[in-house]
Design a protein around this motif. Sequence first.
Motif: not given
Lengths: 315, 223
Positions: A53-61, A219-220
């Motif tokens: 999860l840390f490696a993934k991109e954080a998607v913010v609305a 996410s992320g």
Amino acid sequence: MNDPLPYVLTIVQAAALLLLAPFMVGWVRLVKARLQNRRGAGPLQPYRDIRKLFAKEAVVAANASWIFRFTPYLVFGVTVLAGAIVPILAVDLPLAPVADVIALVAIFALARFFIALAGLDVGTAFGGMGSSREMTIASLAEPAMLMAIFATSLITHSTSLSTIVAEIHKGVLLKPSFAFALIAFVLIALAENGRIPVDNPATHLELTMIHEAMILEYSGRHLAMIEWAGMMKLMLFSLLGIALFAPWGIAGTPGGGSVVLAFGVMAAKLLAIATGLPVLEMGLAKLRFFRVSEFLGVAFLLATLAILSHFILER
Amino acid sequence: MSPVFLAQVIDLLSALVLLLGFGLLAQRRIYALLHLFAWQGLFLAANTAIVAYGAGVRHLYFSALMTLAMKVALIPYILHVLIRRMKIERDVETMVNVPLTLLIGIALVVLSYNVMSPIQEFSTLMTRSTLAIALATVMLGLLMMITRRHAVAQVIGFLAMENGLFFAATSATYGMPMVVELGVALDILIAALIFGVFFFQIRTTFESLDLSKMARLKEDVGE
């Protein structure tokens, strides 16, 4: 004040919480899987999940406000702070006077408040529903939690965790009030951590999820932090339960040998809880949401009975 | 065994009796209700036996034995047979607001503590602290009779009340005289049998043991 050991211990304690919490959750999941005749992932799986999860991109609305972005850091921060306050390895650590048990409950409430706000923030239906349910449960669980804590405070004449631990060390307590408070605490801990009779931690089924519904938009790295904080919360409640009801083994005075011993005893106790929890959960069915008030009503009743029986029987 | 330890065990057992009183208040299923009642009787009997040992009162052993025979074995057995005969074992009662009932129960415990604490000051017996719990058990049985609509549940509430009275006698004066105790035990047994007859009558008249239907007995005067 010049002795550096207590300060080192505080840091060790918080770090142990940080590093061991995913293992505990992984262990719970593994035992549960085995009980259900599944093979299950190893106890190290939560570490891999967090790393992923840390490696993934954080998607913010697009319409998310600062609350949404700020919440994961706050929740993570206060959970680690709580880890430095609860006496895990030794009593009378430097941060112990900062907060007593009641303040500790308030710290958990702060984290919950912000998660609920973040659930509402984006404006999706699920987030709002999850927040509403979470607050309903919280409004019932918190009074019961405080009552259970008052009961132990009455017995030990203090709300400071260090004093409570020291008092219980003095003699084994075969008291009805103590037993009632313990059962009440277990029920509340199940509700607070979203375990089975109240919430199912493994579900994303839309109609039943509570905690998962609130954090659905994350996410992320944000999700990683909230998940990690949730794991730490489970471990913290176990540790709080140990400190309030079975603190044998926690070092009375910070010293080298006793701390190592305390660490071993603590690990054994946590492993016992992490094995007992899934066994308990297997025997229970998830309650209908409107029955949760009865479940927590029983917890409140037990906690109140603990206080009453202290006054009636133990004076 | 030291008196302090004995007193602690008595306290623990009486706390369990109280807890079971609350359990009876909240339980919906008939068989589970019966089992809770039997457990309450068992803890009561154990408590009486320990008081008998601690205080050296011989006749309390007999009371304990009688409680064990009547309230743990005989009466639950009679009710069990009745429930099976009438085929109502699947009955699940719809109850009004369990948390509220429990809160009222807590208030009753506080009340009985307040009522009993001046009396406790006068007593020198080792069981004096359980007086308030005994009164609370009576109150909880009474509350159960008020809040329940099912006939069997009301009868169990009545019997739980009697449990509380017996408990009060033990903790206030180390039990009633033997004659009185025998008389009460016989009364309870007869009552259980008569209740059985009533159950059958109520069921043949209303085809249910829900006592709220008894309102139908009213005559329609106005029409």
